[in-house]
Design an enzyme around this catalytic site. Structure first.
Site, short mmCIF file in Angstrom:
data_model
loop_
_atom_site.label_atom_id
_atom_site.label_comp_id
_atom_site.label_asym_id
_atom_site.label_seq_id
_atom_site.Cartn_x
_atom_site.Cartn_y
_atom_site.Cartn_z
N HIS A 87 93.78 4.94 60.63
CA HIS A 87 93.98 5.03 62.04
C HIS A 87 92.86 4.64 62.81
CE1 HIS A 87 96.07 6.18 65.70
NE2 HIS A 87 94.78 6.67 66.18
N ASP A 166 103.95 15.95 71.15
CA ASP A 166 102.72 14.69 71.35
C ASP A 166 103.38 14.07 72.65
OD1 ASP A 166 100.06 13.61 71.41
OD2 ASP A 166 101.53 12.26 70.39
N ARG A 173 99.69 13.38 80.27
CA ARG A 173 98.23 13.19 80.27
C ARG A 173 97.79 11.79 80.85
NH1 ARG A 173 96.81 13.30 74.30
NH2 ARG A 173 94.75 12.67 75.11
N SER A 188 96.42 15.05 69.36
CA SER A 188 97.27 14.21 69.40
C SER A 188 97.40 13.10 68.30
CB SER A 188 97.24 13.43 70.62
OG SER A 188 98.02 12.38 70.74
N LYS A 192 100.35 13.68 64.43
CA LYS A 192 101.15 12.43 64.01
C LYS A 192 100.77 12.29 62.69
CE LYS A 192 100.08 10.62 67.82
NZ LYS A 192 100.02 9.90 69.03
N1 URA Z 1 96.12 7.89 70.63
C1 URA Z 1 96.85 8.86 70.63
O1 URA Z 1 97.95 8.93 69.64
N2 URA Z 1 96.45 10.02 71.26
C2 URA Z 1 95.90 10.00 72.32
O2 URA Z 1 95.67 11.14 73.01
C3 URA Z 1 94.77 9.02 72.42
C4 URA Z 1 95.08 7.99 71.58
#
Ligand code: URA
Length: 429
Positions: A87, A166, A173, A188, A192
């Protein structure tokens, strides 16, 4: 209807006053917000309190766990090979997933890359791949598993079933100035990734002008928090802290980034893209039990390219089809002779976005052929009048606004800039 066990105002007050929220109250807060019982106003107050006062490691773990529990958990246990995922926190010209996934899969590792679309100045992996005629981002879980078993690499859209809490919280947010809280970013991203069910995960945490975190120290804190979260959840996790002050590679856009990725898979490509692809591949392979894998050999001998072609075909794309080309181009030249000392990642990202390569709203379409091709990078000597970069768009009227963004974005000086390593640090549990 059974009464709610907690009161959102008590949870908000606890965080507002700098305390830790007890586990059961925090789990309830996330669940009640996802159900719609806790309002957007209450959750915004809570996220602002988190931004200002932070969270303890255990609270971040509970927050992450509560978001995982809000949706489905995938499993790759039926595959007879280890899984490794990567990621990136996002940057300009960051196409690394494209060569990386097939490269790692060429070693017999399953690489499930659930990816997103771009928003704002950072591009999205799915947007880039959709430049390829026929390529399909949406796969069912069954299709994804079958492709992982057969080809080994999948890059596809993340389904809506993973961590729906999320999704709701991130949208909130975004409009309440609370994106930048490290506990919220970490929970967050990791909710995932953990819900996806990978055995191991390598994080590319970027710092610099084109990154989420401008400051290396904050990027390090984010990386350490995410590595701890992954490790505590049984996912082997490491992170590389990488420089995003300058765009990665020479291509910024969509189709041009695919073109550059294919060059890397053919054993060529810009040195920085190759360096980061190789560094991340080594990390992924080490976590998946192959610390001595000869990554460069798989780029040089065509194994990674073969896997790329199979991966694109498996999702109905034609790896041999010509990629879209823009109708209009505009080349910027050097106003003096000297050395390129700076090219600002954020400004180039904004310019590419204004050319049509990115979107302002989630529902907007991107122009796949739009973007910027750099012809020089910091450290290169240039002569007055030499071409520096080319802007591409389908509508020439877009050039002026893109050029506005590039005003002051690059410099030509008399002496070469100091070089700093692209991979600044490696963070392990
Ligand atoms: N990417 C995400 O998936 N969540 C965040 O809070 C910031 C970047």
């Amino acid at each position: 209807m059974s009464p709610e066990p907690f009161d959102a105002v008590d949870v908000i007050r606890a965080k507002r006053d700098g305390g830790a929220v007890p586990e059961d109250a925090l789990r309830w807060m996330v669940d009640a917000y996802t159900r719609g019982y806790v309002s957007d106003a209450q959750m915004s107050a809570f996220t602002m309190a988190v931004l200002l006062n932070g969270m303890e490691r255990d609270e971040i773990r509970v927050m992450t766990d509560a978001m995982i529990a809000s949706g489905e958990r995938m499993s790759f246990a039926s595959l007879d090979k280890p899984t490794a995922d990567k990621h990136s926190t996002g940057g300009v010209g960051d196409k690394i997933t494209l060569p990386l996934a097939p490269l790692v899969a060429a070693f017999g590792i399953a690489v499930p890359q659930l990816s997103g679309r771009g928003l704002g100045h950072t591009g999205g992996t799915l947007d880039k791949l959709e430049s390829i005629p026929g390529w399909r981002a949406a796969l069912s879980n069954e299709e994804m598993l079958a492709q992982l078993a057969d080809v080994g690499a999948v890059i596809c859209a993340a389904g809506t079933g993973l961590a729906p809490a999320d999704k709701k919280l991130y949208a909130l947010r975004d409009v309440t100035g609370t994106v930048e809280a490290i506990p919220l970013i970490a929970s967050s991203i990791m909710s995932k990734k953990i819900a996806e069910g990978t055995d191991s995960l390598v994080l590319d945490v970027k710092f610099g002008t084109g990154a989420f975190m401008k400051d290396p120290a904050r990027a390090r804190e984010l990386a350490e928090t995410m590595v701890a979260l992954g490790t505590d959840s049984g996912v082997k996790t490491t992170a590389l802290l990488t420089d995003m002050n300058t765009p990665l590679g020479l291509a910024i856009g969509n189709a041009n980034e695919v073109r550059e990725s294919v060059e890397v898979l053919a054993g060529g490509g810009p040195a920085d893209v190759v360096e980061l692809t190789v560094a991340l591949a080594r990390e992924m392979l080490a976590l998946a039990g192959q610390p001595d894998a000869d990554v460069e050999a798989a780029l040089a001998d065509g194994r990674a390219m073969d896997t790329w072609r199979r991966m694109i075909r498996a999702q109905d794309g034609d790896p041999d089809a010509p990629l879209p080309v823009a109708r209009e181009t505009h080349t910027v030249t050097a106003s003096r002779s000297g050395v390129v000392t700076r090219m600002d990642a954020y400004d180039f990202g904004i310019a590419a976005w204004r050319l049509g390569a990115g979107r302002a709203r989630a529902e907007d379409a991107v122009v796949h052929a739009a973007g910027i091709d750099l012809l020089v990078k910091p450290g290169d000597a240039v002569a007055e009048g030499q071409a520096l970069f080319t802007l591409s768009a389908d509508d020439g009227a877009r050039f002026d606004r893109a050029l506005d963004a590039l005003d002051g974005a690059y410099e030509i000086g008399d002496t070469a800039p100091e070089t700093a390593p692209l991979v600044r640090e490696r963070i392990t549990a």
